[in-house]
Design a protein around this motif. Structure first.
Motif, PDB file in Angstrom:
ATOM      1  N   THR A 137       0.699  -1.233  -0.218  1.00  0.00           N
ATOM      2  CA  THR A 137      -0.185   0.457  -0.184  1.00  0.00           C
ATOM      3  C   THR A 137       1.083   0.776  -0.282  1.00  0.00           C
ATOM      4  O   THR A 137       1.545   1.697   0.623  1.00  0.00           O
ATOM      5  CB  THR A 137      -1.239   0.524   1.109  1.00  0.00           C
ATOM      6  N   TYR A 138       1.095   2.318  -1.134  1.00  0.00           N
ATOM      7  CA  TYR A 138       1.184   3.577  -0.600  1.00  0.00           C
ATOM      8  C   TYR A 138       0.260   4.564  -0.877  1.00  0.00           C
ATOM      9  O   TYR A 138      -0.518   4.945  -1.851  1.00  0.00           O
ATOM     10  CB  TYR A 138       2.262   3.284  -2.463  1.00  0.00           C
ATOM     11  N   GLY A 139       0.355   4.880  -0.015  1.00  0.00           N
ATOM     12  CA  GLY A 139       0.302   6.757  -0.444  1.00  0.00           C
ATOM     13  C   GLY A 139       0.478   7.751  -0.057  1.00  0.00           C
ATOM     14  O   GLY A 139       1.270   7.680   0.040  1.00  0.00           O
ATOM     15  N   ILE A 140      -0.015   8.200  -1.644  1.00  0.00           N
ATOM     16  CA  ILE A 140       0.371  10.001  -2.066  1.00  0.00           C
ATOM     17  C   ILE A 140      -0.076  11.113  -1.204  1.00  0.00           C
ATOM     18  O   ILE A 140      -1.207  11.015  -1.998  1.00  0.00           O
ATOM     19  CB  ILE A 140       0.921   9.675  -3.092  1.00  0.00           C
ATOM     20  N   ASN A 141       0.754  11.654  -0.829  1.00  0.00           N
ATOM     21  CA  ASN A 141      -0.412  13.105  -0.623  1.00  0.00           C
ATOM     22  C   ASN A 141      -1.554  13.133   0.637  1.00  0.00           C
ATOM     23  O   ASN A 141      -1.630  12.419   1.458  1.00  0.00           O
ATOM     24  CB  ASN A 141      -0.817  14.125  -1.816  1.00  0.00           C
ATOM     25  N   CYS A 145      -4.867  14.950   7.811  1.00  0.00           N
ATOM     26  CA  CYS A 145      -3.798  15.148   8.616  1.00  0.00           C
ATOM     27  C   CYS A 145      -2.896  14.513   7.921  1.00  0.00           C
ATOM     28  O   CYS A 145      -2.091  14.082   8.600  1.00  0.00           O
ATOM     29  CB  CYS A 145      -4.077  15.070  10.476  1.00  0.00           C
ATOM     30  N   PHE A 146      -2.870  14.541   6.351  1.00  0.00           N
ATOM     31  CA  PHE A 146      -1.818  14.002   6.186  1.00  0.00           C
ATOM     32  C   PHE A 146       0.141  14.007   6.460  1.00  0.00           C
ATOM     33  O   PHE A 146       0.637  13.333   6.337  1.00  0.00           O
ATOM     34  CB  PHE A 146      -1.675  13.775   4.080  1.00  0.00           C
ATOM     35  N   ALA A 147      -0.020  14.985   6.799  1.00  0.00           N
ATOM     36  CA  ALA A 147       1.452  15.518   7.069  1.00  0.00           C
ATOM     37  C   ALA A 147       2.031  15.226   8.225  1.00  0.00           C
ATOM     38  O   ALA A 147       3.431  14.709   8.391  1.00  0.00           O
ATOM     39  CB  ALA A 147       1.866  17.125   6.677  1.00  0.00           C
ATOM     40  N   TYR A 161       4.433  12.622   1.204  1.00  0.00           N
ATOM     41  CA  TYR A 161       3.445  13.839   1.035  1.00  0.00           C
ATOM     42  C   TYR A 161       4.317  15.287   0.430  1.00  0.00           C
ATOM     43  O   TYR A 161       5.788  15.515   0.524  1.00  0.00           O
ATOM     44  CB  TYR A 161       3.113  14.157   2.129  1.00  0.00           C
ATOM     45  N   LEU A 162       3.155  15.947  -0.646  1.00  0.00           N
ATOM     46  CA  LEU A 162       3.852  17.365  -0.160  1.00  0.00           C
ATOM     47  C   LEU A 162       3.356  18.237   0.486  1.00  0.00           C
ATOM     48  O   LEU A 162       2.119  18.535   0.613  1.00  0.00           O
ATOM     49  CB  LEU A 162       4.167  17.372  -1.971  1.00  0.00           C
ATOM     50  N   ASP A 163       4.479  19.600   0.926  1.00  0.00           N
ATOM     51  CA  ASP A 163       3.300  19.863   2.086  1.00  0.00           C
ATOM     52  C   ASP A 163       3.197  21.531   1.227  1.00  0.00           C
ATOM     53  O   ASP A 163       3.466  21.946   0.158  1.00  0.00           O
ATOM     54  CB  ASP A 163       4.911  20.107   3.220  1.00  0.00           C
ATOM     55  N   GLY A 164       1.819  21.514   1.813  1.00  0.00           N
ATOM     56  CA  GLY A 164       2.079  23.245   1.406  1.00  0.00           C
ATOM     57  C   GLY A 164       0.729  22.987   0.705  1.00  0.00           C
ATOM     58  O   GLY A 164      -0.355  21.856   0.297  1.00  0.00           O
ATOM     59  N   GLY A 165      -0.482  24.212   0.783  1.00  0.00           N
ATOM     60  CA  GLY A 165      -1.620  24.423  -0.019  1.00  0.00           C
ATOM     61  C   GLY A 165      -1.243  24.467  -1.756  1.00  0.00           C
ATOM     62  O   GLY A 165      -2.214  24.463  -2.599  1.00  0.00           O
ATOM     63  N   GLU A 166       0.169  25.004  -2.203  1.00  0.00           N
ATOM     64  CA  GLU A 166      -0.420  24.897  -3.403  1.00  0.00           C
ATOM     65  C   GLU A 166       2.028  25.385  -3.327  1.00  0.00           C
ATOM     66  O   GLU A 166       2.161  25.377  -2.055  1.00  0.00           O
ATOM     67  CB  GLU A 166       0.137  25.464  -4.140  1.00  0.00           C
ATOM     68  N   GLY A 167       2.497  24.857  -4.035  1.00  0.00           N
ATOM     69  CA  GLY A 167       4.009  24.406  -4.611  1.00  0.00           C
ATOM     70  C   GLY A 167       4.748  25.963  -3.877  1.00  0.00           C
ATOM     71  O   GLY A 167       3.731  27.236  -4.305  1.00  0.00           O
ATOM     72  N   ALA A 168       5.991  26.024  -2.946  1.00  0.00           N
ATOM     73  CA  ALA A 168       5.939  27.713  -2.985  1.00  0.00           C
ATOM     74  C   ALA A 168       6.856  28.397  -4.181  1.00  0.00           C
ATOM     75  O   ALA A 168       6.304  29.630  -3.901  1.00  0.00           O
ATOM     76  CB  ALA A 168       7.500  27.117  -1.643  1.00  0.00           C
TER      77      ALA A 168
END
Length: 844
Positions: A126-130, A135-137, A161-168
């Protein structure tokens, strides 16, 4: 404490045998996507071709509903397979480990996730992304203490996971080049920013993993893969590359002449702007019909976006001239609608962007990893819907249809279906858990080895038979974040025909602070959506105070948590109305024949049927009948009441003789009084290249209307003005459906000749058309272009031909549908790939 034991028996699901390798499963899970998806008719200008292609040989579920309308409660409910009443997570709260929400103190100690069962019981990696859980982070239910991926506990072997609401980089670009939009946050970003966006990177991460797995399956412990991809869009902020935006987007409010970004007038066709979300006339009258400053209104405006829309002109001072004939107030209104139009286009751009990322992944898999692709089941859905100005509400967090309805598409690349299968029965995000386990060949979890754990039902029977019908009630729960109604959960109950909402205040009046259980007041709403969304899909007509719907209200209340019929298996009562005419007179008799289906969609017969009592009542007389079939002489209705009514509602209550409990309920509309046969009239006029419909009159009873401009347009909305593409003769046909039979149609035809040669090119329209749709006993099939003719063939939801006939453009083809089971069918013009098939709904 996890006290769940798994069933030992292994049930083989559809398409999976002991000899067949288990499929990979890829789950595309979106954030805040409503029904703005091709095939759902949520918005006529939406562009999601890759999702549409996925569904062409898969199953599309038209009536799937979330179990909450905020991210955290919806995702926890779906991930655990349990109702919100069990999880007791009813709003977005402070993050904590996933399993801390389940404990003895809360009365919900048993919890399992579908990723955990797939990993531990079904033999999956099982691989979860993002964003999977809210509370994925910080708390993704991932065991970081294990020495390697193959020995991890909890839900995931691997998590990224990729943090933030959108890329920096994207966020910085917006800050430097655009700034913030009042009320909502969106922006056109440079196309060069696309590869910097989180959802673009999400697909790159998934493809990197598949590339590694294709080269060396040991990276996934030599197991089949379950990959869940948590996309961030179309959640705010809507920072989207410019090329995904509509050409109607308004960049400069001072442009002369003013380029209205929204369709103006709203019935114009072809569209000259973006279509705004549907509104009643007058606008928001459905909102203002709710209790003033009551709980529903408070929840509708909890995000406080509509005030920013109303005052959008303040950010465009001096106020644009727009049109010299407009007053200052009218110019402010244009600015408000323009803001809404731009926001709608930003949301549509987000959906189009996500569709492109999914298409990029599917194309890469098909080309570069065909073995992986051809052994994969794909699932596409969203955590809840989204509202864009309906009932003065924006974003999510209400219990109306716009927020609870989500798209759901399932495509099995191992065995693509011959044609799209469309499922109209009510389904839930809770159904994804057992569906995944069936695809994986895994047993369902049990509590203490005795009690079934899951609250949902597998969707595989509906994929095998899309016409399968059962009585289901999807319960959606939400605790509002507004201080006036944040103490207790608010509830929605959605059956295939009705939608009921139940609100509870904190205490006896809104102004009093604190939570006083049992002291609060309640508000209720009731809407008749229709089994095929044919009655009130926009929820403009709240029936809560209509005494004719009191039996419906009592039934819907019984489906609430802690009520008599909550989570009970009830029978589905289908009713076939045998009317002697379109609008029978008082001297005629109406016959209704019911059919009961059990929870598996199988007709109830034999001893089970003989142990039931059928009770019939109606809204116009006090008569009660106790028989399976109803024969009702309309002469029982007093003459004065008959003449003042256009329909009679019949209520069927079915009770079990042993328990005395209600096991089925339904309502049937029977339209009456031949004096109410519709009278229809209108005229046509021109102004340059535009054709206008004038002096429209529709009097009498009607169920629906359909406009048709031969070869140009067909739809329920009046196309006025219609901008023609060339000079010539234009034939208009208005069809008004009424009464109790599909053949009950009044038509008004008109012809007008346009002498000028307009420059505007009309939009492409369906060449193959059908009316009425839904159909009852018959329908008419049209070809809209005189250059086309040939063999029409109709396919069932299973892809089996059920009808065929020759058709020409000058003669509509009448097809008898009375002998067909109710359900969704596909009509094709054989041998003509350039003529798109159409979907026909048969409803008896």
């Amino acid at each position: 404490m996890n006290r769940l034991l798994l069933m030992i028996a292994l049930l083989c699901p559809l398409g999976l045998s002991a000899q067949t390798p288990k499929p990979n499963i890829v789950f595309f899970f979106l954030d805040d996507l409503n029904d703005f998806v091709e095939g759902y008719e949520g918005h006529p200008q939406v562009e999601t071709p890759n999702i549409a292609a996925l569904s062409e040989h898969g199953a599309v579920f038209l009536n799937t509903f979330a179990n909450s309308t905020k991210c955290m409660p919806s995702r926890i409910s779906m991930f655990s397979g349990k109702e919100v009443a069990y999880t007791q997570v009813e709003k977005n709260v402070m993050c904590e480990p996933f399993r801390d929400f389940f404990n003895e103190a809360h009365g919900n100690p048993d919890v399992f996730t579908f990723a955990e069962v797939l990993k531990d019981s079904a033999g999956y990696f099982t691989y979860g992304i993002n964003k999977i859980n809210h509370c994925f982070a910080t708390h993704p239910d991932y065991d970081a203490t294990a020495p390697d991926d193959c020995s991890r506990g909890l839900s995931w072997n691997k998590y990224f996971y990729l943090d933030g609401g959108e890329g920096a980089e994207v966020t910085l670009w917006v800050a430097e080049n655009v700034g913030l939009t009042p009320g909502l946050n969106w922006a056109k970003v440079a196309d060069s920013m696309e590869t910097k966006m989180l959802d673009y990177k999400l697909v790159d991460s998934a493809l990197d993993f598949i590339d590694n797995y294709d080269a060396d399956p040991s990276v996934a412990c030599n197991k089949p893969v379950f990959m869940m991809m948590g996309f961030r869009k179309p959640h705010l902020p809507w920072y989207i590359p410019e090329h995904y935006f509509s050409d109607f987007y308004l960049d400069d409010v001072y442009e002369i002449p003013f380029p209205y970004p929204y369709n103006n007038p709203e019935t114009a066709f072809p569209y000259n702007g973006i279509k705004l979300t549907p509104q009643p006339d007058p606008i928001w009258s459905d909102y203002f019909a709710l209790p003033a400053d009551g709980l529903a209104q408070i929840m509708a405006e909890e995000e406080h976006v509509q005030p920013a829309v109303d005052s959008a002109y303040l950010f465009q001072l001096p106020l644009p001239a727009i049109d010299t004939g407009l007053s200052p107030e009218e110019r402010k209104s244009v600015m408000a609608f323009s803001y809404q139009a731009n926001a709608t286009m930003a949301y549509l751009a987000s959906a189009k962007f996500i569709d492109a990322q999914i298409g990029r992944m599917l194309d890469s898999m098909k080309i570069n990893y065909p073995d992986f692709y051809n052994n994969t089941v794909f699932i596409f859905s969203s955590d809840h819907g989204y509202t864009l100005g309906e009932k003065r509400s924006w974003q999510k967090g209400t219990l109306w249809e716009t927020d609870i309805r989500v798209p759901l598409v399932i495509f099995d690349a191992r065995s693509p279906l011959p044609t799209k299968r469309v499922v109209s029965n009510v389904t839930s995000l809770l159904d994804i858990f057992p569906t995944l386990l069936d695809y994986a060949g895994s047993p369902y979890p049990m509590i203490d080895g005795e009690t079934p754990y899951l609250d949902g039902e597998s969707l595989l029977p509906y994929i095998a038979n899309p016409n399968l019908t059962s009585e289901r009630a999807v319960v959606t729960g939400l605790r509002s974040k507004t201080v006036d109604c944040n103490c207790f959960p608010q509830w929605s109950v959605r059956t295939d025909q009705f939608h009921y909402i139940y609100y509870t205040s904190n205490n006896e009046n809104i102004a009093t602070p604190g939570c006083q259980e049992g002291e609060g007041f309640h508000e209720e709403e009731l809407y008749e959506i229709g089994r095929f969304r044919e009655h009130d899909p926009n929820e403009w007509d709240n029936l809560i105070d209509d005494p004719d719907y009191d039996p419906v209200l009592q039934y819907m209340r019984s489906l609430l948590p802690d009520s008599l019929n909550y989570q009970k298996d009830l029978y589905k009562a289908l009713m076939q109305v045998k009317s002697p005419g379109c609008l029978p007179s008082r001297m005629e008799t109406v016959k209704i024949i019911p059919q009961l289906l059990n929870s598996n969609g199988v007709p109830v017969t034999g001893p089970a049927l003989s142990n039931l009592t059928f009770t019939w009542t109606n809204n116009l007389t006090g008569h009660t009948f106790s028989s399976k079939n109803l024969n009702f002489p309309l002469s029982l209705v007093p003459e004065t009441i008959f003449e003042a009514s256009e329909e009679i509602l019949f209520y069927l209550h079915v009770t079990d003789n042993t328990s005395g409990q209600l096991v089925a309920f339904n309502l049937a509309h029977v339209y009456i009084n031949p004096d109410l046969t519709p009278v229809v009239d209108y005229s046509l006029s021109t102004n340059g290249s535009e054709i206008f419909i004038d002096d429209l009159v529709i009097e009498g009873q009607r169920n629906s209307t359909s406009w048709r401009i031969i070869g140009q347009y067909q739809g329920a909305e009046m196309p006025s003005p219609f901008t023609a593409s060339s000079s010539g003769t234009y034939n208009y046909k208005l069809s008004v459906s009424y009464g109790n039979k599909p053949s009950c149609v009044v038509q008004a035809n008109s012809v007008i000749t346009l002498l000028e040669t307009p420059e505007r090119i009309s939009a492409e329209l369906p060449l193959l058309q059908v009316y009425p749709n839904p159909a009852g006993n018959s329908c008419l099939i049209y070809l809209a272009d005189e250059n086309y003719s040939g063999l029409i063939r109709v396919y069932s939801g299973l892809g089996t031909p059920v009808y065929e006939a020759q058709i020409t453009a000058d003669t509509p083809l009448r097809m008898q549908t009375a002998q067909l089971p109710a359900g969704v069918y596909t009509i094709r013009l054989e041998g003509r790939a350039d003529v798109l098939p159409v979907r026909l709904v048969v409803a008896h």
